[in-house]
Design a protein around this motif. Structure first.
Motif, PDB file in Angstrom:
ATOM      1  N   TYR A  37     -11.352   4.676  -5.861  1.00  0.00           N
ATOM      2  CA  TYR A  37     -10.771   3.548  -5.133  1.00  0.00           C
ATOM      3  C   TYR A  37     -11.276   3.518  -3.688  1.00  0.00           C
ATOM      4  CZ  TYR A  37      -7.302   0.747  -2.675  1.00  0.00           C
ATOM      5  OH  TYR A  37      -6.693  -0.177  -1.865  1.00  0.00           O
ATOM      6  N   GLU A  38     -11.284   4.654  -3.022  1.00  0.00           N
ATOM      7  CA  GLU A  38     -11.745   4.720  -1.621  1.00  0.00           C
ATOM      8  C   GLU A  38     -13.239   4.416  -1.515  1.00  0.00           C
ATOM      9  OE1 GLU A  38     -10.007   4.966   1.210  1.00  0.00           O
ATOM     10  OE2 GLU A  38      -8.216   4.869  -0.035  1.00  0.00           O
ATOM     11  N   ARG A  39     -14.025   4.898  -2.470  1.00  0.00           N
ATOM     12  CA  ARG A  39     -15.461   4.593  -2.463  1.00  0.00           C
ATOM     13  C   ARG A  39     -15.698   3.099  -2.673  1.00  0.00           C
ATOM     14  NH1 ARG A  39     -15.427   9.082  -5.726  1.00  0.00           N
ATOM     15  NH2 ARG A  39     -16.034   7.866  -7.549  1.00  0.00           N
ATOM     16  N   THR A  40     -14.955   2.506  -3.603  1.00  0.00           N
ATOM     17  CA  THR A  40     -15.073   1.067  -3.845  1.00  0.00           C
ATOM     18  C   THR A  40     -14.720   0.276  -2.593  1.00  0.00           C
ATOM     19  OG1 THR A  40     -14.582   1.371  -6.188  1.00  0.00           O
ATOM     20  CG2 THR A  40     -14.280  -0.843  -5.309  1.00  0.00           C
ATOM     21  N   LYS A  41     -13.650   0.675  -1.905  1.00  0.00           N
ATOM     22  CA  LYS A  41     -13.271   0.004  -0.656  1.00  0.00           C
ATOM     23  C   LYS A  41     -14.380   0.103   0.380  1.00  0.00           C
ATOM     24  CE  LYS A  41      -9.471   0.993   1.377  1.00  0.00           C
ATOM     25  NZ  LYS A  41      -8.233   1.535   1.897  1.00  0.00           N
ATOM     26  N   ALA A  42     -15.036   1.251   0.458  1.00  0.00           N
ATOM     27  CA  ALA A  42     -16.132   1.443   1.422  1.00  0.00           C
ATOM     28  C   ALA A  42     -17.302   0.514   1.105  1.00  0.00           C
ATOM     29  CB  ALA A  42     -16.590   2.902   1.422  1.00  0.00           C
ATOM     30  N   TYR A  43     -17.622   0.367  -0.172  1.00  0.00           N
ATOM     31  CA  TYR A  43     -18.719  -0.529  -0.561  1.00  0.00           C
ATOM     32  C   TYR A  43     -18.355  -1.992  -0.278  1.00  0.00           C
ATOM     33  CZ  TYR A  43     -21.636   3.061  -2.621  1.00  0.00           C
ATOM     34  OH  TYR A  43     -22.456   4.152  -2.791  1.00  0.00           O
ATOM     35  N   TYR A  44     -17.121  -2.376  -0.561  1.00  0.00           N
ATOM     36  CA  TYR A  44     -16.701  -3.760  -0.282  1.00  0.00           C
ATOM     37  C   TYR A  44     -16.701  -4.040   1.216  1.00  0.00           C
ATOM     38  CZ  TYR A  44     -15.413  -4.800  -5.132  1.00  0.00           C
ATOM     39  OH  TYR A  44     -15.436  -5.047  -6.479  1.00  0.00           O
ATOM     40  N   ALA A  45     -16.302  -3.066   2.024  1.00  0.00           N
ATOM     41  CA  ALA A  45     -16.351  -3.234   3.486  1.00  0.00           C
ATOM     42  C   ALA A  45     -17.798  -3.399   3.943  1.00  0.00           C
ATOM     43  CB  ALA A  45     -15.701  -2.033   4.177  1.00  0.00           C
ATOM     44  N   ARG A  46     -18.706  -2.615   3.359  1.00  0.00           N
ATOM     45  CA  ARG A  46     -20.135  -2.749   3.657  1.00  0.00           C
ATOM     46  C   ARG A  46     -20.640  -4.133   3.272  1.00  0.00           C
ATOM     47  NH1 ARG A  46     -24.263  -0.742   0.096  1.00  0.00           N
ATOM     48  NH2 ARG A  46     -23.068  -1.979  -1.374  1.00  0.00           N
ATOM     49  N   ASN A  47     -20.223  -4.629   2.100  1.00  0.00           N
ATOM     50  CA  ASN A  47     -20.645  -5.952   1.642  1.00  0.00           C
ATOM     51  C   ASN A  47     -20.190  -7.044   2.600  1.00  0.00           C
ATOM     52  OD1 ASN A  47     -21.633  -4.584  -0.560  1.00  0.00           O
ATOM     53  ND2 ASN A  47     -20.027  -5.242  -1.959  1.00  0.00           N
ATOM     54  N   LYS A  48     -18.986  -6.894   3.126  1.00  0.00           N
ATOM     55  CA  LYS A  48     -18.470  -7.882   4.078  1.00  0.00           C
ATOM     56  C   LYS A  48     -19.312  -7.888   5.351  1.00  0.00           C
ATOM     57  CE  LYS A  48     -14.217  -9.043   4.093  1.00  0.00           C
ATOM     58  NZ  LYS A  48     -12.754  -9.151   4.182  1.00  0.00           N
ATOM     59  N   LEU A  49     -19.732  -6.718   5.826  1.00  0.00           N
ATOM     60  CA  LEU A  49     -20.595  -6.639   7.016  1.00  0.00           C
ATOM     61  C   LEU A  49     -21.935  -7.330   6.766  1.00  0.00           C
ATOM     62  CD1 LEU A  49     -19.992  -2.974   8.222  1.00  0.00           C
ATOM     63  CD2 LEU A  49     -19.212  -5.099   9.321  1.00  0.00           C
ATOM     64  N   ILE A  50     -22.477  -7.148   5.580  1.00  0.00           N
ATOM     65  CA  ILE A  50     -23.736  -7.817   5.231  1.00  0.00           C
ATOM     66  C   ILE A  50     -23.541  -9.327   5.315  1.00  0.00           C
ATOM     67  CG2 ILE A  50     -25.354  -8.305   3.344  1.00  0.00           C
ATOM     68  CD1 ILE A  50     -24.856  -5.357   2.439  1.00  0.00           C
ATOM     69  N   ALA A  51     -22.456  -9.825   4.718  1.00  0.00           N
ATOM     70  CA  ALA A  51     -22.191 -11.270   4.721  1.00  0.00           C
ATOM     71  C   ALA A  51     -21.999 -11.789   6.145  1.00  0.00           C
ATOM     72  CB  ALA A  51     -20.956 -11.573   3.870  1.00  0.00           C
ATOM     73  N   LEU A  52     -21.324 -11.032   6.971  1.00  0.00           N
ATOM     74  CA  LEU A  52     -21.087 -11.466   8.351  1.00  0.00           C
ATOM     75  C   LEU A  52     -22.382 -11.498   9.158  1.00  0.00           C
ATOM     76  CD1 LEU A  52     -17.780  -9.543   9.082  1.00  0.00           C
ATOM     77  CD2 LEU A  52     -18.050 -12.035   8.954  1.00  0.00           C
ATOM     78  N   ASP A  53     -23.275 -10.545   8.918  1.00  0.00           N
ATOM     79  CA  ASP A  53     -24.492 -10.422   9.731  1.00  0.00           C
ATOM     80  C   ASP A  53     -25.645 -11.312   9.279  1.00  0.00           C
ATOM     81  OD1 ASP A  53     -23.500  -8.705  11.611  1.00  0.00           O
ATOM     82  OD2 ASP A  53     -24.381  -6.906  10.741  1.00  0.00           O
ATOM     83  N   CYS A  54     -25.658 -11.726   8.027  1.00  0.00           N
ATOM     84  CA  CYS A  54     -26.810 -12.501   7.559  1.00  0.00           C
ATOM     85  C   CYS A  54     -26.653 -13.992   7.874  1.00  0.00           C
ATOM     86  CB  CYS A  54     -27.040 -12.286   6.067  1.00  0.00           C
ATOM     87  SG  CYS A  54     -25.855 -13.075   4.964  1.00  0.00           S
ATOM     88  N   SER A  55     -27.796 -14.665   8.013  1.00  0.00           N
ATOM     89  CA  SER A  55     -27.799 -16.122   8.173  1.00  0.00           C
ATOM     90  C   SER A  55     -27.708 -16.789   6.808  1.00  0.00           C
ATOM     91  CB  SER A  55     -29.084 -16.574   8.853  1.00  0.00           C
ATOM     92  OG  SER A  55     -29.195 -15.990  10.118  1.00  0.00           O
ATOM     93  N   PHE A  56     -28.350 -16.179   5.826  1.00  0.00           N
ATOM     94  CA  PHE A  56     -28.295 -16.607   4.426  1.00  0.00           C
ATOM     95  C   PHE A  56     -28.567 -15.372   3.589  1.00  0.00           C
ATOM     96  CE2 PHE A  56     -32.649 -17.090   5.798  1.00  0.00           C
ATOM     97  CZ  PHE A  56     -33.403 -16.611   4.743  1.00  0.00           C
ATOM     98  N   LEU A  57     -28.239 -15.445   2.303  1.00  0.00           N
ATOM     99  CA  LEU A  57     -28.371 -14.284   1.426  1.00  0.00           C
ATOM    100  C   LEU A  57     -29.377 -14.575   0.320  1.00  0.00           C
ATOM    101  CD1 LEU A  57     -27.134 -11.459   0.622  1.00  0.00           C
ATOM    102  CD2 LEU A  57     -25.667 -12.749  -0.938  1.00  0.00           C
ATOM    103  N   VAL A  58     -30.307 -13.654   0.132  1.00  0.00           N
ATOM    104  CA  VAL A  58     -31.202 -13.678  -1.021  1.00  0.00           C
ATOM    105  C   VAL A  58     -30.773 -12.491  -1.883  1.00  0.00           C
ATOM    106  CG1 VAL A  58     -33.568 -13.517  -1.847  1.00  0.00           C
ATOM    107  CG2 VAL A  58     -33.094 -14.660   0.336  1.00  0.00           C
ATOM    108  N   ALA A  59     -30.318 -12.787  -3.102  1.00  0.00           N
ATOM    109  CA  ALA A  59     -29.742 -11.738  -3.941  1.00  0.00           C
ATOM    110  C   ALA A  59     -30.410 -11.681  -5.302  1.00  0.00           C
ATOM    111  CB  ALA A  59     -28.246 -11.993  -4.123  1.00  0.00           C
ATOM    112  N   MET A  60     -30.488 -10.474  -5.844  1.00  0.00           N
ATOM    113  CA  MET A  60     -30.982 -10.257  -7.206  1.00  0.00           C
ATOM    114  C   MET A  60     -29.907  -9.480  -7.967  1.00  0.00           C
ATOM    115  SD  MET A  60     -35.018  -9.446  -6.604  1.00  0.00           S
ATOM    116  CE  MET A  60     -34.815  -8.250  -5.288  1.00  0.00           C
ATOM    117  N   PRO A  61     -28.814 -10.156  -8.307  1.00  0.00           N
ATOM    118  CA  PRO A  61     -27.695  -9.447  -8.930  1.00  0.00           C
ATOM    119  C   PRO A  61     -27.909  -9.143 -10.402  1.00  0.00           C
ATOM    120  CG  PRO A  61     -27.217 -11.778  -8.842  1.00  0.00           C
ATOM    121  CD  PRO A  61     -28.544 -11.571  -8.134  1.00  0.00           C
ATOM    122  N   GLU A  62     -27.155  -8.167 -10.861  1.00  0.00           N
ATOM    123  CA  GLU A  62     -27.048  -7.938 -12.304  1.00  0.00           C
ATOM    124  C   GLU A  62     -26.231  -9.107 -12.844  1.00  0.00           C
ATOM    125  OE1 GLU A  62     -24.912  -4.798 -15.353  1.00  0.00           O
ATOM    126  OE2 GLU A  62     -25.236  -4.201 -13.284  1.00  0.00           O
TER     127      GLU A  62
END
Length: 90
Positions: A37-62
């Motif tokens: 749970y704590e690791r998942t929260k850390a990854y989601y917090a990281r994802n939010k920082l990416i979204a805040l910092d980018c102008s647009f997102l280029v993604a290659m999701p599963e």
């Protein structure tokens, strides 16, 4: 142009270095021995920082069987969409 990376995206990091573009690399803040749970929260917090910092997102999701993004990349896509940022899915 500036590249914002999750740290897992070596391709984006390599391109930024080759083209000598500025790079912001957001790594999850993981604590050794932390719960799933704590690791998942850390990854989601990281994802939010990416979204805040980018102008647009280029993604290659599963993609799931219905061709919808899943996992952490899907989470980042959702954050970007909430912020009204353009999302390009490859």
């Amino acid at each position: 142009m500036e590249v914002v990376s999750s740290g897992a995206d070596n391709f984006a990091v390599d391109i930024a270095k080759i083209l000598e573009w500025p790079l912001i690399e957001h790594l999850p803040k993981l604590v050794e021995g932390s719960s799933y749970y704590e690791r998942t929260k850390a990854y989601y917090a990281r994802n939010k920082l990416i979204a805040l910092d980018c102008s647009f997102l280029v993604a290659m999701p599963e993609l799931d069987k219905n061709k919808k993004p899943v996992g952490g990349t899907a989470n980042t896509i959702s954050y970007c969409e909430e912020l009204g940022k353009k999302v390009i899915i490859l």
